[in-house]
Design an enzyme around this catalytic site. Structure first.
Site, PDB file in Angstrom:
ATOM      1  N   HIS A  58       0.867  -1.190   0.000  1.00  0.00           N
ATOM      2  CA  HIS A  58       0.000   0.000   0.000  1.00  0.00           C
ATOM      3  C   HIS A  58       0.899   1.234   0.000  1.00  0.00           C
ATOM      4  O   HIS A  58       1.669   1.437   0.943  1.00  0.00           O
ATOM      5  CB  HIS A  58      -0.906   0.004   1.231  1.00  0.00           C
ATOM      6  CG  HIS A  58      -1.886  -1.139   1.250  1.00  0.00           C
ATOM      7  ND1 HIS A  58      -3.092  -1.092   0.597  1.00  0.00           N
ATOM      8  CD2 HIS A  58      -1.820  -2.365   1.819  1.00  0.00           C
ATOM      9  CE1 HIS A  58      -3.744  -2.233   0.775  1.00  0.00           C
ATOM     10  NE2 HIS A  58      -2.983  -3.036   1.513  1.00  0.00           N
ATOM     11  N   ASP A 150      -8.607  -5.151  -2.506  1.00  0.00           N
ATOM     12  CA  ASP A 150      -8.009  -5.390  -1.192  1.00  0.00           C
ATOM     13  C   ASP A 150      -8.372  -4.315  -0.164  1.00  0.00           C
ATOM     14  O   ASP A 150      -8.338  -3.129  -0.458  1.00  0.00           O
ATOM     15  CB  ASP A 150      -6.491  -5.489  -1.281  1.00  0.00           C
ATOM     16  CG  ASP A 150      -5.896  -5.779   0.079  1.00  0.00           C
ATOM     17  OD1 ASP A 150      -6.168  -6.856   0.617  1.00  0.00           O
ATOM     18  OD2 ASP A 150      -5.210  -4.894   0.627  1.00  0.00           O
ATOM     19  N   HIS A 177      -9.208 -10.379  -1.430  1.00  0.00           N
ATOM     20  CA  HIS A 177      -9.134 -10.185   0.025  1.00  0.00           C
ATOM     21  C   HIS A 177     -10.275 -11.037   0.573  1.00  0.00           C
ATOM     22  O   HIS A 177     -11.438 -10.640   0.507  1.00  0.00           O
ATOM     23  CB  HIS A 177      -9.323  -8.693   0.320  1.00  0.00           C
ATOM     24  CG  HIS A 177      -9.520  -8.347   1.766  1.00  0.00           C
ATOM     25  ND1 HIS A 177      -8.655  -7.535   2.467  1.00  0.00           N
ATOM     26  CD2 HIS A 177     -10.496  -8.672   2.642  1.00  0.00           C
ATOM     27  CE1 HIS A 177      -9.094  -7.385   3.710  1.00  0.00           C
ATOM     28  NE2 HIS A 177     -10.211  -8.067   3.838  1.00  0.00           N
ATOM     29  N   HIS A 230      -2.954 -12.421   1.505  1.00  0.00           N
ATOM     30  CA  HIS A 230      -2.722 -12.625   2.947  1.00  0.00           C
ATOM     31  C   HIS A 230      -3.506 -13.788   3.599  1.00  0.00           C
ATOM     32  O   HIS A 230      -4.353 -13.558   4.481  1.00  0.00           O
ATOM     33  CB  HIS A 230      -2.946 -11.340   3.730  1.00  0.00           C
ATOM     34  CG  HIS A 230      -4.151 -10.502   3.342  1.00  0.00           C
ATOM     35  ND1 HIS A 230      -5.410 -11.011   3.211  1.00  0.00           N
ATOM     36  CD2 HIS A 230      -4.251  -9.177   3.066  1.00  0.00           C
ATOM     37  CE1 HIS A 230      -6.244 -10.030   2.879  1.00  0.00           C
ATOM     38  NE2 HIS A 230      -5.551  -8.909   2.780  1.00  0.00           N
ATOM     39  N   ASN A 276      -5.543  -6.699   9.298  1.00  0.00           N
ATOM     40  CA  ASN A 276      -6.560  -7.435   8.576  1.00  0.00           C
ATOM     41  C   ASN A 276      -5.902  -8.336   7.530  1.00  0.00           C
ATOM     42  O   ASN A 276      -5.141  -7.817   6.728  1.00  0.00           O
ATOM     43  CB  ASN A 276      -7.454  -6.417   7.847  1.00  0.00           C
ATOM     44  CG  ASN A 276      -8.895  -6.804   7.906  1.00  0.00           C
ATOM     45  OD1 ASN A 276      -9.260  -7.867   8.378  1.00  0.00           O
ATOM     46  ND2 ASN A 276      -9.723  -5.923   7.379  1.00  0.00           N
ATOM     47  N   ASP A 303       2.050  -6.891   2.444  1.00  0.00           N
ATOM     48  CA  ASP A 303       0.860  -6.135   2.872  1.00  0.00           C
ATOM     49  C   ASP A 303       1.302  -4.909   3.666  1.00  0.00           C
ATOM     50  O   ASP A 303       0.681  -4.542   4.676  1.00  0.00           O
ATOM     51  CB  ASP A 303      -0.117  -7.008   3.677  1.00  0.00           C
ATOM     52  CG  ASP A 303      -1.490  -6.354   3.825  1.00  0.00           C
ATOM     53  OD1 ASP A 303      -1.731  -5.295   3.202  1.00  0.00           O
ATOM     54  OD2 ASP A 303      -2.319  -6.891   4.570  1.00  0.00           O
ATOM     55  N   PRO A 321      -6.622  -0.973  10.713  1.00  0.00           N
ATOM     56  CA  PRO A 321      -5.811  -2.191  10.660  1.00  0.00           C
ATOM     57  C   PRO A 321      -4.646  -2.024   9.685  1.00  0.00           C
ATOM     58  O   PRO A 321      -4.779  -1.330   8.676  1.00  0.00           O
ATOM     59  CB  PRO A 321      -6.807  -3.237  10.137  1.00  0.00           C
ATOM     60  CG  PRO A 321      -7.773  -2.447   9.299  1.00  0.00           C
ATOM     61  CD  PRO A 321      -7.854  -1.071   9.916  1.00  0.00           C
TER      62      PRO A 321
HETATM   63  N1  LIG Z   1      -4.143  -5.193   5.795  1.00  0.00           N
HETATM   64  C1  LIG Z   1      -4.603  -4.235   6.553  1.00  0.00           C
HETATM   65  O1  LIG Z   1      -4.746  -4.419   7.758  1.00  0.00           O
HETATM   66  N2  LIG Z   1      -4.903  -3.028   6.048  1.00  0.00           N
HETATM   67  C2  LIG Z   1      -4.977  -2.691   4.669  1.00  0.00           C
HETATM   68  C3  LIG Z   1      -6.267  -3.027   4.035  1.00  0.00           C
HETATM   69  C4  LIG Z   1      -6.973  -4.185   4.606  1.00  0.00           C
HETATM   70  O2  LIG Z   1      -6.714  -5.323   4.140  1.00  0.00           O
HETATM   71  O3  LIG Z   1      -7.786  -3.993   5.496  1.00  0.00           O
HETATM   72  C5  LIG Z   1      -4.760  -1.213   4.501  1.00  0.00           C
HETATM   73  O4  LIG Z   1      -4.893  -0.681   3.387  1.00  0.00           O
HETATM   74  O5  LIG Z   1      -4.435  -0.546   5.503  1.00  0.00           O
END
Ligand SMILES: NC(=O)N[C@@H](CC(=O)O)C(=O)O
EC number: 3.5.2.3
Length: 425
Positions: A58, A150, A177, A230, A276, A303, A321
């Site tokens: 991200h 995602d 996801h 994930h 998440n 992730d 998250p």
């Molecule tokens: N993996 C995560 O906990 N966060 C992700 C998106 C998501 O999958 O909730 C995010 O973009 O922050």
């Protein structure tokens, strides 16, 4: 363009040798090469790997440049040994049009630290109602091949089926996801003994497993490619194992944190451990490690989910998250699997490059190979200091932990992006 002679380096599990990097490729490999005009790097004790490739990053640009930008995330990636990252679509605006994916792709080129391959959204605005312009994104300058909502699950089975059918035309892949939203309403952490004790609403393993089971059947039915983001539970591993045995075109990733950390971390109520899918149990961690070693899970993907301080340093229930991953992934892999360099190269470079269709990435250092590579010092140990990370965010779950391994240098098409453990620009 400067040439580099990397002296006395082990290529994966091989004996020490020299690598001559010139004009963007590995020009020669062998003992006692002569330097000529090349800059000499003494790599005694170091291991050369193909540059790492992250299927799940991200970067937060456009929209949340306070948390990360394409440039800061690219720098974090290079420092982590990466030469390519796939940028998730949950930006603001969402990467659901040719315009936005081209913008991200162009910003990646301008930063010039890793190849930034945009992922396109499956549905307009990640809303799960209408398919986005998948074909236009595929045909754009960004040449999108991976599509993902995602952060959200493509929960509607008919929409998921259409998306899988649509991307077949250009050998695309839908990265799901896997989270049945009706089973995770209000969820704060893994549903189990710890959530019961803490009184936090649980995110049951079956919410992930049910979607993976459905989606492998859909992918099988339409003969299309599915990638599962994930994976976090032992039950998911079993669903994937069965699907792969039947020949379903499914691949899967696991994050470094799901290979190391468990739901017991929630006992601290420190939201840095909120993610998440949630951290699971020790049984799940053991199953994920075995599945990765075996190949039921194809890839370690970070992730990398940077979040601004105000979104993370608050009450658990209000925290977003996600956790950082790019600058620590190789160290976690080394910690969990030891110096199994071929396994690490396969799961962190070759396989993700294949899944993303990134030619020129994920190629072992050999004569004629594109010089996308990273040099690791496996004997080094480092203490993770959040303030020293290149990411704009600080939400690493490994703060003040001592981890093995250090990225000494990273080369992108023959140009160093990292030298002596520091970003070159
Ligand atoms: N993996 C995560 O906990 N966060 C992700 C998106 C998501 O999958 O909730 C995010 O973009 O922050």
């Amino acid at each position: 363009m400067t040439a580099y002679l990397i002296r006395n380096v082990r290529v994966l599990d091989g004996e020490p040798t020299d690598l001559l990097v010139r004009d963007g490729v590995v020009a020669e490999v062998g003992g006692g090469l002569t330097a000529g005009d090349a800059t000499v790097l003494d790599a005694t004790g170091l291991v050369a790997l193909p540059g790492l490739v992250d299927l799940h990053t991200h970067l937060r640009e456009p929209g949340r440049e306070d948390a990360e930008t394409v440039e800061s995330g690219s720098r974090a990636a290079a420092l982590g040994g990466y030469t390519a990252v796939c940028a998730m679509a949950n930006t603001s605006p969402v990467a659901d049009t040719a315009g936005v994916v081209e913008q991200v792709w162009r910003l990646g080129r301008e930063a010039g630290l890793v190849d930034v391959q945009p992922i396109g959204a499956v549905t307009v605005g990640l809303a799960g109602e209408r398919l986005a312009e998948l074909g236009a994104m595929a045909d754009s300058a960004a040449r999108v091949r991976i599509f993902s909502d995602d952060g959200h699950c493509v929960a509607d089975p008919r929409l998921m089926r259409r998306a899988l059918e649509y991307v077949k035309a250009f050998d695309g892949v839908i990265a799901q996801h896997a989270e049945e939203p009706r089973l995770t309403e209000g969820a704060q952490m893994h549903e189990g003994e710890v959530s019961t004790r803490l009184g936090l609403t649980g995110w049951p393993a079956v919410a992930e497993e049910a979607i993976i089971a459905r989606d492998v059947l859909l992918a099988e039915h339409v003969g299309s490619r599915l990638h599962v983001c994930h994976v976090s539970t032992a039950g998911s591993v079993e669903v994937l194992r069965q699907a792969k045995a039947r020949g379903v075109r499914v691949t899967a990733e696991v994050t470094p944190h799901h290979l190391l950390l468990t739901d017991e971390r929630a006992e601290t109520y420190d939201p840095v451990f909120k993610v998440n899918p949630p951290l699971r149990t020790a049984t799940d961690v053991a199953a994920l490690r075995a599945a990765l070693a075996e190949g039921v899970i194809d890839v370690i993907a970070t992730d990398h989910a940077p979040h601004a301080v105000e979104d993370k340093e608050c009450e658990w229930a209000y925290a977003r998250p996600g956790m950082l991953g790019l600058e620590t992934a190789l160290s976690i892999a080394l910690d969990v699997f030891g110096p199994q360099w071929d396994l690490i190269a396969e799961r962190m470079s070759r396989a993700p490059a294949r899944i993303a269709g990134l030619t020129g990435q994920g190629v072992d250092p050999a004569p004629g190979a594109p010089a996308n590579l990273t040099l690791v010092d496996p004997a080094a140990r480092r203490v993770i200091e959040p303030a020293e990370l290149a990411s704009r965010s600080r939400n690493t779950p490994y703060a003040r932990m001592t981890l093995p391994g250090r990225i000494v240098a990273t080369f992108l098409r023959g140009e160093p992006t990292v030298l002596d453990g520091k970003a070159v620009k």
